[in-house]
Design an enzyme around this catalytic site. Sequence first.
Site, mmCIF file in Angstrom:
data_model
loop_
_atom_site.group_PDB
_atom_site.id
_atom_site.type_symbol
_atom_site.label_atom_id
_atom_site.label_comp_id
_atom_site.label_asym_id
_atom_site.label_seq_id
_atom_site.Cartn_x
_atom_site.Cartn_y
_atom_site.Cartn_z
ATOM 1 N N HIS A 1 0.766 -1.202 -0.019
ATOM 2 C CA HIS A 1 -0.141 0.206 0.044
ATOM 3 C C HIS A 1 0.864 1.153 -0.002
ATOM 4 O O HIS A 1 1.732 1.432 0.840
ATOM 5 C CB HIS A 1 -0.865 -0.073 1.253
ATOM 6 C CG HIS A 1 -1.982 1.054 1.171
ATOM 7 N ND1 HIS A 1 -3.043 1.298 0.652
ATOM 8 C CD2 HIS A 1 -1.790 2.420 1.666
ATOM 9 C CE1 HIS A 1 -3.680 2.232 0.727
ATOM 10 N NE2 HIS A 1 -3.052 3.158 1.334
ATOM 11 N N CYS A 2 0.852 2.034 -1.109
ATOM 12 C CA CYS A 2 1.709 3.199 -1.229
ATOM 13 C C CYS A 2 0.959 4.367 -0.951
ATOM 14 O O CYS A 2 -0.121 4.804 -1.383
ATOM 15 C CB CYS A 2 1.996 3.238 -2.399
ATOM 16 S SG CYS A 2 3.163 4.708 -3.027
ATOM 17 N N PRO A 3 1.420 5.229 0.218
ATOM 18 C CA PRO A 3 0.832 6.207 0.622
ATOM 19 C C PRO A 3 0.956 7.402 -0.379
ATOM 20 O O PRO A 3 0.175 8.455 -0.371
ATOM 21 C CB PRO A 3 1.580 6.679 2.054
ATOM 22 C CG PRO A 3 2.782 5.964 2.251
ATOM 23 C CD PRO A 3 2.425 4.635 1.214
#
Length: 640
Positions: free
Chosen positions: A456-458
């Site tokens: 999950h890439c912020p």
Amino acid sequence: MNERDPSCNPLDPLRSRESLDDLKGVKEMEIKEENVLQPAPHYGTQDEFDIVRATQYGVIQKVHELIETGYDVNQMDHENVSLLHWAAINNRTEIVNYFISKGAIVDRFGGHLDSTPLHWATRQGHLSMVVQLMSYGADPSLLDGEGCACIHLASQFGHTAIVAYLIAKGQDVDLLDKTGMTPLMWSANRVFGYDPTRLLLTFGASLTKKDKAFGQTALHWACASGNHLVIKMLLNKGANIHEQNLKGQTPLDIAIGQSDAELVKKLRQIQTLAEASKKNIFGKYASNKQFRKKVAYVFPFFALFIIGFIPELSIHWGLKVAASIPCLLLANIIFRSFFDDTTAHMLPIALYLATKFWMYFTWFFYLLPYVQGSIWFHAAFAIISLLLTYNFYKAWRTDPGYLKSNREDKIKTILELAEFQVLRLDQFCSTCLIRKPLRSKHCSVCNKCVAKFDHHCPWVDNCVGANNHRYFIGYLFFLMIMLVFALYGSLIFWQTECTIQFYEDGITGAVYKIFKASPWVAWIAANVIFHLVWVSTLFVCQIYQIMWLAMTTNERMNQMRYWGMHKAAEATDESSGQDHGHSHGNTQKIVSPFHRGVCKNLVDLMNWKCCGLLRPLQVDWTTKFTMESLPKGHDSYHFI
């Protein structure tokens, strides 16, 4: 078992667990269930076994011999335990089949807890035995001597797969035990982990029900045991923090009684925010999730601007300091009031968007007059900007490969996996209630399972998975180029506006001249360097994982968990270069079974076809559950 006095301290455990050692007998001495146990010498030989010990150890021949000679299969031993109980707790499936064929009573009560064989199997976590006994008509809703049905036992002992199976077979997710405890209350109080609490919540377990003895909700019980992980899940699902038990205690009061300082602080913050929302307009907006999200997006734009704008002003430095103080105080108030766990993860993408906006502003209003490039240079800048925007938008807004299923499909999946003896948490998601395909994982931020999950890439506020991984790689690549453009423009600006002699000025002098020429440009350049470091590092790591390792980030970080990544390798003495003629032992070598070659791995991910010259492998990762289901032939995966 004696009932506990309802007036007892609610912070004590409601009831004591039955000793598993007493139930299992000689369970600790058994070996693999499919093999006949070799008895310890002091127990004698198998020929000396009585019917109970033969059942416990799984000596099927001896069991047959004793039953055929006239032993009553329903006879209770000196502990008031039937043979079926002993077979169930030791997971002796073949012996259970034999006993029932001989007329064993499936729902026979016995033992100190006056429970059935199904209760015993549930306590021990034997899903296969639970499925087997229920196929013979065992009733999971029967209450044992402590007043618990099987779903309560499975919940309090953390046997998530059994909880899922029982619900799929029709058990009420909010079934009450003798004291009014629900499975969710038991799980919240006893199990310090995600499961089976999140499975019960996914099935719609009630957050408002209270037990009869103390009038406590699941949140009360979680606070009584200091179960922080479950408390967070319950609060995120909307548990009422103001609910009172029969003594007028809220969850906060129970946390105070437990002297849990961290939990007390967290609950007080939530309670204060809830009370403030009722008193004033500011509190109302601060408690509004949608408004907080908007603030999280907008705040970095103003923060970056203020930090660079105030030093750029042509006023005395004392006035600049004075102007900074109220800005810092306001920023502190905003951050404390509008940012929490639900909005903090949005800061990276907001920071990226803000940096990109002010970077382009700086390029056009500060740097462009100093950049003497050809028309091709500016055309390249425009094309890179368009490609960056396109790939960012696609990485941000594309469904990464969320796995979807309706309730009927979920129930069907649970029953099939359980009855085929493959209902394990490494293959089944206890939140989404679906069978997990190869390379998938549940994202705790999105709260969904993602096919071919990478991470999950912020920075794009989205998962990177099967459907958007190539856009994420494009985003990193073009962002890296754009940052180099911005850094190049800054260098040209400094060469023109200030003369830097490192041998004479030193690092301190050079930095002073850079900031004196334009604090704004220096501030934006500092942000550009920061982003260039993480972007280039992440890009190199991604390319290495994709091309050379053929792994996702999740697989690389958790490679020891995935059996498909393990390969036994002979450890040889390479330093000597000699073969000693014998094995030095086996070591586990981590190798991806999805490796197709360095170039092909990249072609597959990016789906490059080049007018038919390249043939990327097409795999629907949302439906691939086994290696055998992958495409075969010259383009198939090989195991190295």
